[in-house]
Every structure is written in structure tokens, then in C-alpha cells.
Write a protein that holds these residues in place. Structure first.
Motif, PDB file in Angstrom:
ATOM      1  N   ARG A   6      23.996  24.465   4.570  1.00 15.40           N
ATOM      2  CA  ARG A   6      24.353  23.900   3.258  1.00 15.40           C
ATOM      3  C   ARG A   6      23.150  23.195   2.625  1.00 15.40           C
ATOM      4  N   ILE A   7      22.312  22.548   3.430  1.00 18.37           N
ATOM      5  CA  ILE A   7      21.093  21.919   2.899  1.00 18.37           C
ATOM      6  C   ILE A   7      20.170  22.998   2.348  1.00 18.37           C
ATOM      7  N   GLU A   8      19.948  24.066   3.125  1.00 14.77           N
ATOM      8  CA  GLU A   8      19.053  25.137   2.690  1.00 14.77           C
ATOM      9  C   GLU A   8      19.542  25.839   1.428  1.00 14.77           C
ATOM     10  N   ARG A   9      20.839  25.919   1.241  1.00 17.74           N
ATOM     11  CA  ARG A   9      21.399  26.559   0.045  1.00 17.74           C
ATOM     12  C   ARG A   9      21.592  25.579  -1.101  1.00 17.74           C
ATOM     13  N   ALA A  10      21.108  24.345  -0.912  1.00 17.98           N
ATOM     14  CA  ALA A  10      21.230  23.282  -1.919  1.00 17.98           C
ATOM     15  C   ALA A  10      22.691  23.040  -2.296  1.00 17.98           C
ATOM     16  N   GLN A  11      23.556  23.107  -1.299  1.00 21.56           N
ATOM     17  CA  GLN A  11      24.964  22.793  -1.491  1.00 21.56           C
ATOM     18  C   GLN A  11      25.305  21.441  -0.871  1.00 21.56           C
ATOM     19  N   ARG A  12      24.333  20.863  -0.178  1.00 19.52           N
ATOM     20  CA  ARG A  12      24.510  19.539   0.430  1.00 19.52           C
ATOM     21  C   ARG A  12      23.221  18.758   0.215  1.00 19.52           C
ATOM     22  N   ARG A  13      23.379  17.508  -0.196  1.00 14.88           N
ATOM     23  CA  ARG A  13      22.211  16.663  -0.398  1.00 14.88           C
ATOM     24  C   ARG A  13      21.549  16.388   0.948  1.00 14.88           C
ATOM     25  N   CYS A  14      20.246  16.371   0.939  1.00 12.62           N
ATOM     26  CA  CYS A  14      19.456  16.063   2.136  1.00 12.62           C
ATOM     27  C   CYS A  14      18.960  14.627   1.970  1.00 12.62           C
ATOM     28  N   ASP A  15      19.564  13.690   2.714  1.00  9.05           N
ATOM     29  CA  ASP A  15      19.117  12.308   2.547  1.00  9.05           C
ATOM     30  C   ASP A  15      17.780  12.100   3.267  1.00  9.05           C
ATOM     31  N   ILE A  16      17.193  10.949   3.084  1.00  5.43           N
ATOM     32  CA  ILE A  16      15.851  10.695   3.603  1.00  5.43           C
ATOM     33  C   ILE A  16      15.802  10.775   5.124  1.00  5.43           C
ATOM     34  N   ASP A  17      16.873  10.357   5.796  1.00  2.00           N
ATOM     35  CA  ASP A  17      16.907  10.441   7.253  1.00  2.00           C
ATOM     36  C   ASP A  17      16.969  11.897   7.712  1.00  2.00           C
ATOM     37  N   ASP A  18      17.749  12.721   7.007  1.00  2.00           N
ATOM     38  CA  ASP A  18      17.788  14.156   7.304  1.00  2.00           C
ATOM     39  C   ASP A  18      16.402  14.765   7.089  1.00  2.00           C
ATOM     40  N   LEU A  19      15.799  14.443   5.956  1.00  2.00           N
ATOM     41  CA  LEU A  19      14.495  14.990   5.611  1.00  2.00           C
ATOM     42  C   LEU A  19      13.454  14.642   6.672  1.00  2.00           C
ATOM     43  N   ALA A  20      13.421  13.398   7.101  1.00  2.00           N
ATOM     44  CA  ALA A  20      12.448  12.968   8.107  1.00  2.00           C
ATOM     45  C   ALA A  20      12.682  13.677   9.433  1.00  2.00           C
ATOM     46  N   ALA A  21      13.935  13.814   9.851  1.00  2.00           N
ATOM     47  CA  ALA A  21      14.240  14.472  11.125  1.00  2.00           C
ATOM     48  C   ALA A  21      13.936  15.967  11.065  1.00  2.00           C
ATOM     49  N   ILE A  22      14.268  16.612   9.964  1.00  2.00           N
ATOM     50  CA  ILE A  22      13.975  18.041   9.817  1.00  2.00           C
ATOM     51  C   ILE A  22      12.462  18.261   9.837  1.00  2.00           C
ATOM     52  N   ALA A  23      11.726  17.412   9.131  1.00  2.00           N
ATOM     53  CA  ALA A  23      10.266  17.529   9.119  1.00  2.00           C
ATOM     54  C   ALA A  23       9.705  17.375  10.537  1.00  2.00           C
ATOM     55  N   GLU A  24      10.187  16.382  11.264  1.00  2.00           N
ATOM     56  CA  GLU A  24       9.713  16.175  12.636  1.00  2.00           C
ATOM     57  C   GLU A  24      10.038  17.386  13.511  1.00  2.00           C
TER      58      GLU A  24
END
Length: 85
Positions: A51-69
Motif C-alpha cells: 500500500r505504501i508503494e502504491r501510494a495508498q497508505r501514508r508513509c510516516d517518518i518512522d516507516d521511512l527511516a526503517a525502510i531506508a535502513e
């Protein structure tokens, strides 16, 4: 109080596309990346990641940091134009 808009803006759209590009370039299934993110302490299912990849769910900053890591990149990379990735 008015309800907050859930619309995903340009930065969210860029991040979604860049996450998908980097994940596929690394040969990771959504399930694998979600498992990596979960192992880092940020529980995430493959459905949430999809859902994040399809822009159907907001990616909060904690999600963004964990995905980047999990992708071994700086969170800033996820906010850049995916054409430059």
C-alpha cells in the motif's frame, strides 16, 4: 476540529516510487523487505508495504527511516526523484 486530509503529496509519491525501484533493483520481494523492516523494530506486513508503494497508505517518518535502513540507504534518498536512483 476538522479531519486531517489523508491525501498523499508529491514527496509521498516520490518516496513510494523510489522504495519500489530500490526494492526491485535489490531483488527483494515485498515480503522480504517488510520482514527486514520488522526485524529493525518497525512491524510491517507485506500488505502495508504494498500500500505504501502504491501510494495508498501514508508513509510516516518512522516507516521511512526503517525502510531506508532496510534498503541500506539514507532516508533522503527515498525523498529524491526516483529517475535519479
Amino acid at each position: 476540529m476538522a479531519a486531517r486530509s489523508l491525501e498523499i503529496g508529491p514527496a509521498g509519491i516520490r518516496a513510494a516510487r523510489t522504495i519500489e525501484i530500490l526494492r526491485t533493483e535489490r531483488g527483494l520481494a515485498q515480503r522480504e523487505l517488510a520482514a527486514r523492516v520488522t526485524a529493525l523494530g518497525r512491524p510491517m506486513s507485506n500488505t502495508m508495504l504494498s500500500r505504501i508503494e502504491r501510494a495508498q497508505r501514508r508513509c510516516d517518518i518512522d516507516d521511512l527511516a526503517a525502510i531506508a535502513e532496510a534498503l541500506l540507504v539514507s532516508p533522503l534518498v527515498l525523498l529524491q526523484d526516483p529517475k535519479g536512483v
